[in-house]
Design a protein around this motif. Structure first.
Motif, PDB file in Angstrom:
ATOM      1  N   ARG A  28       5.683   4.927  12.886  1.00  0.00           N
ATOM      2  CA  ARG A  28       5.505   3.695  13.648  1.00  0.00           C
ATOM      3  C   ARG A  28       4.306   2.883  13.195  1.00  0.00           C
ATOM      4  N   THR A  29       3.367   3.475  12.490  1.00  0.00           N
ATOM      5  CA  THR A  29       2.178   2.737  12.054  1.00  0.00           C
ATOM      6  C   THR A  29       2.298   2.186  10.647  1.00  0.00           C
ATOM      7  N   ARG A  30       3.345   2.529   9.928  1.00  0.00           N
ATOM      8  CA  ARG A  30       3.477   2.104   8.526  1.00  0.00           C
ATOM      9  C   ARG A  30       3.516   0.591   8.381  1.00  0.00           C
ATOM     10  N   GLY A  31       4.104  -0.099   9.306  1.00  0.00           N
ATOM     11  CA  GLY A  31       4.244  -1.545   9.195  1.00  0.00           C
ATOM     12  C   GLY A  31       3.091  -2.331   9.784  1.00  0.00           C
ATOM     13  N   ALA A  32       2.112  -1.662  10.364  1.00  0.00           N
ATOM     14  CA  ALA A  32       1.024  -2.368  11.038  1.00  0.00           C
ATOM     15  C   ALA A  32       0.169  -3.185  10.069  1.00  0.00           C
ATOM     16  N   ALA A  33      -0.257  -2.591   8.969  1.00  0.00           N
ATOM     17  CA  ALA A  33      -1.135  -3.308   8.033  1.00  0.00           C
ATOM     18  C   ALA A  33      -0.453  -4.536   7.430  1.00  0.00           C
ATOM     19  N   PRO A  34       0.782  -4.435   6.936  1.00  0.00           N
ATOM     20  CA  PRO A  34       1.431  -5.642   6.421  1.00  0.00           C
ATOM     21  C   PRO A  34       1.617  -6.709   7.486  1.00  0.00           C
ATOM     22  N   CYS A  35       1.897  -6.303   8.727  1.00  0.00           N
ATOM     23  CA  CYS A  35       2.061  -7.284   9.801  1.00  0.00           C
ATOM     24  C   CYS A  35       0.758  -8.025  10.077  1.00  0.00           C
ATOM     25  N   ILE A  36      -0.338  -7.298  10.083  1.00  0.00           N
ATOM     26  CA  ILE A  36      -1.637  -7.923  10.337  1.00  0.00           C
ATOM     27  C   ILE A  36      -1.995  -8.864   9.199  1.00  0.00           C
ATOM     28  N   MET A  37      -1.773  -8.426   7.962  1.00  0.00           N
ATOM     29  CA  MET A  37      -2.086  -9.282   6.817  1.00  0.00           C
ATOM     30  C   MET A  37      -1.222 -10.538   6.819  1.00  0.00           C
ATOM     31  N   ASN A  38       0.058 -10.396   7.168  1.00  0.00           N
ATOM     32  CA  ASN A  38       0.930 -11.566   7.257  1.00  0.00           C
ATOM     33  C   ASN A  38       0.462 -12.512   8.356  1.00  0.00           C
ATOM     34  N   ALA A  39      -0.013 -11.963   9.471  1.00  0.00           N
ATOM     35  CA  ALA A  39      -0.509 -12.798  10.558  1.00  0.00           C
ATOM     36  C   ALA A  39      -1.761 -13.563  10.132  1.00  0.00           C
ATOM     37  N   VAL A  40      -2.646 -12.914   9.388  1.00  0.00           N
ATOM     38  CA  VAL A  40      -3.861 -13.584   8.908  1.00  0.00           C
ATOM     39  C   VAL A  40      -3.492 -14.711   7.949  1.00  0.00           C
ATOM     40  N   VAL A  41      -2.600 -14.425   6.993  1.00  0.00           N
ATOM     41  CA  VAL A  41      -2.173 -15.463   6.037  1.00  0.00           C
ATOM     42  C   VAL A  41      -1.469 -16.598   6.768  1.00  0.00           C
ATOM     43  N   ASP A  42      -0.635 -16.266   7.751  1.00  0.00           N
ATOM     44  CA  ASP A  42       0.064 -17.295   8.516  1.00  0.00           C
ATOM     45  C   ASP A  42      -0.933 -18.168   9.277  1.00  0.00           C
ATOM     46  N   ALA A  43      -1.946 -17.546   9.864  1.00  0.00           N
ATOM     47  CA  ALA A  43      -2.948 -18.303  10.615  1.00  0.00           C
ATOM     48  C   ALA A  43      -3.755 -19.231   9.716  1.00  0.00           C
ATOM     49  N   LEU A  44      -3.950 -18.827   8.461  1.00  0.00           N
ATOM     50  CA  LEU A  44      -4.762 -19.625   7.540  1.00  0.00           C
ATOM     51  C   LEU A  44      -3.936 -20.502   6.615  1.00  0.00           C
ATOM     52  N   SER A  45      -2.621 -20.479   6.755  1.00  0.00           N
ATOM     53  CA  SER A  45      -1.769 -21.246   5.842  1.00  0.00           C
ATOM     54  C   SER A  45      -2.007 -22.745   5.945  1.00  0.00           C
ATOM     55  N   GLY A  46      -2.408 -23.228   7.098  1.00  0.00           N
ATOM     56  CA  GLY A  46      -2.716 -24.643   7.261  1.00  0.00           C
ATOM     57  C   GLY A  46      -3.901 -25.091   6.420  1.00  0.00           C
ATOM     58  N   LEU A  47      -4.734 -24.134   6.029  1.00  0.00           N
ATOM     59  CA  LEU A  47      -5.891 -24.438   5.174  1.00  0.00           C
ATOM     60  C   LEU A  47      -5.552 -24.279   3.701  1.00  0.00           C
ATOM     61  N   GLY A  48      -4.333 -23.817   3.412  1.00  0.00           N
ATOM     62  CA  GLY A  48      -3.912 -23.626   2.030  1.00  0.00           C
ATOM     63  C   GLY A  48      -3.986 -22.196   1.539  1.00  0.00           C
ATOM     64  N   VAL A  49      -4.336 -21.269   2.411  1.00  0.00           N
ATOM     65  CA  VAL A  49      -4.388 -19.854   2.014  1.00  0.00           C
ATOM     66  C   VAL A  49      -2.961 -19.350   1.867  1.00  0.00           C
ATOM     67  N   GLN A  50      -2.654 -18.794   0.694  1.00  0.00           N
ATOM     68  CA  GLN A  50      -1.319 -18.273   0.435  1.00  0.00           C
ATOM     69  C   GLN A  50      -1.299 -16.761   0.322  1.00  0.00           C
ATOM     70  N   ASP A  51      -2.445 -16.151   0.064  1.00  0.00           N
ATOM     71  CA  ASP A  51      -2.523 -14.700  -0.080  1.00  0.00           C
ATOM     72  C   ASP A  51      -3.947 -14.273   0.207  1.00  0.00           C
ATOM     73  N   ILE A  52      -4.100 -13.071   0.710  1.00  0.00           N
ATOM     74  CA  ILE A  52      -5.421 -12.506   0.945  1.00  0.00           C
ATOM     75  C   ILE A  52      -5.332 -11.020   0.650  1.00  0.00           C
ATOM     76  N   GLN A  53      -6.343 -10.492   0.011  1.00  0.00           N
ATOM     77  CA  GLN A  53      -6.358  -9.081  -0.347  1.00  0.00           C
ATOM     78  C   GLN A  53      -6.854  -8.252   0.827  1.00  0.00           C
ATOM     79  N   MET A  54      -6.280  -7.045   0.948  1.00  0.00           N
ATOM     80  CA  MET A  54      -6.737  -6.117   1.978  1.00  0.00           C
ATOM     81  C   MET A  54      -8.090  -5.566   1.562  1.00  0.00           C
ATOM     82  N   PRO A  55      -8.931  -5.229   2.482  1.00  0.00           N
ATOM     83  CA  PRO A  55      -8.796  -5.360   3.923  1.00  0.00           C
ATOM     84  C   PRO A  55      -9.097  -6.790   4.362  1.00  0.00           C
ATOM     85  N   ALA A  56      -8.698  -7.139   5.554  1.00  0.00           N
ATOM     86  CA  ALA A  56      -8.946  -8.471   6.092  1.00  0.00           C
ATOM     87  C   ALA A  56     -10.336  -8.497   6.722  1.00  0.00           C
TER      88      ALA A  56
END
Length: 87
Positions: A28-56
Protein backbone atom coordinates in the motif's frame (compact mmCIF):
# COMPACT_ATOMS: atom_id res chain seq x y z
CA UNK A 1 -15.94 -14.22 -12.40
CA UNK A 2 -15.78 -14.47 -16.19
CA UNK A 3 -16.79 -17.72 -17.84
CA UNK A 4 -13.85 -20.01 -18.49
CA UNK A 5 -11.55 -18.33 -15.95
CA UNK A 6 -10.11 -20.22 -13.05
CA UNK A 7 -8.57 -19.15 -9.78
CA UNK A 8 -6.06 -20.89 -7.62
CA UNK A 9 -7.11 -20.75 -3.99
CA UNK A 10 -4.28 -22.85 -2.62
CA UNK A 11 -1.76 -21.66 -0.07
CA UNK A 12 1.77 -21.10 -1.34
CA UNK A 13 4.13 -20.60 1.62
CA UNK A 14 7.04 -18.27 1.05
CA UNK A 15 10.33 -20.18 1.35
CA UNK A 16 12.43 -17.11 2.23
CA UNK A 17 11.37 -16.79 5.86
CA UNK A 18 10.72 -19.19 8.74
CA UNK A 19 7.00 -18.39 8.99
CA UNK A 20 6.35 -18.88 5.28
CA UNK A 21 4.32 -15.67 5.16
CA UNK A 22 4.26 -12.82 2.67
CA UNK A 23 4.31 -9.18 3.67
CA UNK A 24 1.19 -7.19 2.85
CA UNK A 25 1.89 -3.86 4.52
CA UNK A 26 4.45 -2.66 1.99
CA UNK A 27 2.16 -2.94 -1.02
CA UNK A 28 0.00 0.00 0.00
CA UNK A 29 2.93 2.40 0.41
CA UNK A 30 4.60 1.74 -2.96
CA UNK A 31 2.61 4.43 -4.74
CA UNK A 32 2.96 7.11 -2.08
CA UNK A 33 6.24 8.67 -3.25
CA UNK A 34 5.23 8.98 -6.93
CA UNK A 35 1.87 10.44 -5.88
CA UNK A 36 3.53 13.06 -3.71
CA UNK A 37 6.05 13.96 -6.41
CA UNK A 38 3.25 14.26 -8.98
CA UNK A 39 1.32 16.51 -6.59
CA UNK A 40 4.36 18.77 -6.12
CA UNK A 41 4.95 19.02 -9.89
CA UNK A 42 1.23 19.64 -10.46
CA UNK A 43 1.21 22.40 -7.83
CA UNK A 44 4.23 24.07 -9.44
CA UNK A 45 3.22 23.55 -13.07
CA UNK A 46 1.79 27.06 -13.26
CA UNK A 47 5.32 28.35 -12.69
CA UNK A 48 6.69 26.18 -15.49
CA UNK A 49 8.05 23.32 -13.39
CA UNK A 50 7.81 20.12 -15.42
CA UNK A 51 9.93 17.76 -13.32
CA UNK A 52 11.53 17.67 -9.90
CA UNK A 53 14.02 15.18 -8.53
CA UNK A 54 13.35 13.24 -5.35
CA UNK A 55 13.37 14.00 -2.52
CA UNK A 56 10.97 16.95 -2.53
CA UNK A 57 13.10 18.81 -0.03
CA UNK A 58 12.61 22.56 0.36
CA UNK A 59 15.92 23.14 -1.44
CA UNK A 60 14.98 20.92 -4.41
CA UNK A 61 11.56 22.56 -4.70
CA UNK A 62 13.10 26.05 -4.47
CA UNK A 63 15.73 25.21 -7.10
CA UNK A 64 13.07 23.82 -9.45
CA UNK A 65 11.06 27.02 -9.10
CA UNK A 66 14.12 29.18 -9.67
CA UNK A 67 15.15 27.22 -12.77
CA UNK A 68 11.63 27.26 -14.20
CA UNK A 69 11.28 31.01 -13.74
CA UNK A 70 14.72 31.72 -15.17
CA UNK A 71 16.22 32.93 -11.91
CA UNK A 72 19.50 31.69 -10.49
CA UNK A 73 18.99 28.61 -8.35
CA UNK A 74 20.46 28.76 -4.89
CA UNK A 75 22.28 25.59 -4.01
CA UNK A 76 24.28 24.41 -1.03
CA UNK A 77 27.41 26.25 -2.18
CA UNK A 78 25.56 29.57 -2.58
CA UNK A 79 24.15 29.25 0.94
CA UNK A 80 27.64 28.65 2.35
CA UNK A 81 28.91 31.76 0.51
CA UNK A 82 26.05 33.83 1.94
CA UNK A 83 26.84 32.65 5.46
CA UNK A 84 30.51 33.58 5.02
CA UNK A 85 29.56 37.05 3.75
CA UNK A 86 27.22 37.61 6.71
CA UNK A 87 29.85 36.55 9.27
Amino acid sequence: MAAGSATHGGVAPLPTNSLGVKGVGEARTRGAAPCIMNAVVDALSGLGVQDIQMPASPLNVWNAIQQATGQQATGQQDQATNQENNA
